[in-house]
Design an enzyme around this catalytic site. Structure first.
Site, mmCIF file in Angstrom:
data_model
loop_
_atom_site.group_PDB
_atom_site.id
_atom_site.type_symbol
_atom_site.label_atom_id
_atom_site.label_comp_id
_atom_site.label_asym_id
_atom_site.label_seq_id
_atom_site.Cartn_x
_atom_site.Cartn_y
_atom_site.Cartn_z
ATOM 1 N N THR A 65 0.841 -1.186 0.000
ATOM 2 C CA THR A 65 0.000 0.000 0.000
ATOM 3 C C THR A 65 0.883 1.245 0.000
ATOM 4 O OG1 THR A 65 -1.920 1.023 1.072
ATOM 5 C CG2 THR A 65 -0.252 0.071 2.529
ATOM 6 N N LYS A 69 3.796 1.399 -3.957
ATOM 7 C CA LYS A 69 3.305 0.588 -5.068
ATOM 8 C C LYS A 69 4.145 0.708 -6.340
ATOM 9 C CE LYS A 69 -1.488 0.316 -3.531
ATOM 10 N NZ LYS A 69 -2.912 0.462 -3.883
ATOM 11 N N ASP A 105 -5.620 -4.177 -7.858
ATOM 12 C CA ASP A 105 -6.404 -2.979 -7.553
ATOM 13 C C ASP A 105 -7.471 -2.695 -8.609
ATOM 14 O OD1 ASP A 105 -5.413 -2.224 -5.081
ATOM 15 O OD2 ASP A 105 -3.849 -0.933 -5.912
ATOM 16 N N GLY A 130 -6.291 12.304 -8.372
ATOM 17 C CA GLY A 130 -5.079 11.687 -7.866
ATOM 18 C C GLY A 130 -4.264 11.047 -8.963
ATOM 19 N N GLY A 250 -14.779 2.769 0.208
ATOM 20 C CA GLY A 250 -13.495 2.124 -0.022
ATOM 21 C C GLY A 250 -13.439 0.656 0.338
#
Length: 284
Positions: A65, A69, A105, A130, A250
């Protein structure tokens, strides 16, 4: 050194991670020997961490995490082609005498959108906030599903460089701050369109300031998806819900990506028919 099989999640910080609860729940449900841990690893510690794990026969791999990454790529012997295209890894396992990196992911992010993605739309657009490792997987997955991406990060130039690094010739780039101020833009008819607004930044996470987003930039009928899960109800999701938008939290992505990793670490697929109980434990 333990002889019990184990996997773990690494990051900096890591105390907030709910991954151990997820994986240990599945291990118990399946009656498998093993353990899943969280391990605090700073950037400078990555070489030593991987050197130690390579020599540990009980280690089954790790999730990765923030903020590692992309940095972990330099420590791997092989990277799955999909993860190579994304340019980020969140699952590492020992394979054939070396370390191999994967990315779950993207699949985890898309999982709660499965029904919608099976429908036909005139146009699909995703506003992605992001440009970190998670954003790379999210953007790659959405483009593969026919979305036109709008990437917002600190500057428009950085957003454009992000799209270029993923090999996306189209798309749109903008500065994140441009969505903080109100706009009088009049959205056209959105019937037959699929609009997503996705926060992949840490803004809104415990210990971080909230994401500054003025909802005049959010098209009617949009789905607002925040991959932050601590807290589960971020300020972004709370406002979106209050305004009548459909929201996805999330935990949806966290559980989805964990399922793919679990099978690589421990063998069998996890018992997804227990997701309701798992989510209740995660939110207790």
């Amino acid at each position: 050194m333990t002889t019990q099989p184990y996997a773990e999640v690494i990051g900096d910080p890591i105390a907030h991670s709910k991954s151990p609860l997820i994986h240990n729940f599945w291990l118990a449900e399946l009656g498998l020997e093993g353990e899943y841990r969280r391990t605090h690893v700073r950037a400078d510690d990555l070489p030593g961490y991987f050197a130690a794990r390579r020599d540990d026969p009980a280690w089954r791999g790790c999730n990765v995490t923030v903020p590692h990454k992309q940095a972990v790529l330099a420590h791997l012997d092989r990277v799955d082609p999909a993860a190579q295209a994304i340019g980020a890894v969140n699952v590492i396992v020992p394979e054939n005498g070396g370390l191999c990196g994967y990315n779950s992911d993207g699949a985890g992010f898309l999982e709660p959108l499965t029904d919608l993605l099976g429908q036909t739309h005139l146009y699909r657009m995703a506003r992605i906030l992001g440009a970190g490792g998670a954003a790379r997987a999210v953007t790659h997955a959405l483009v593969a599903e026919g979305f036109d991406p709008v990437v917002l990060t600190r500057t428009a130039d950085k957003a454009r460089a992000f799209l270029d690094s993923l090999g996306i010739a189209g798309g749109h780039a903008a500065a994140l701050e441009s969505f903080a101020a109100p706009t009088d833009f009049a959205f056209d008819d959105r019937v037959g369109l699929l609009d997503l607004v996705v926060n992949t930044t840490p803004l809104g996470m415990v210990g971080q300031p909230p994401l500054a987003l003025d909802f005049s930039h959010v098209p009617p009928g949009s789905i607002v998806y925040d991959i932050v899960y601590a807290p589960l109800e971020t300020p972004l999701l709370a406002e979106a819900r209050a305004r009548g938008f459909r929201t996805i939290d999330g935990l949806a992505m966290l559980i989805g990506q964990a399922a793919a990793a679990f099978a690589r670490f421990f063998g069998p697929a996890p018992p997804r028919d227990r997701d309701g109980e798992l989510r209740a434990r995660l939110t207790a």
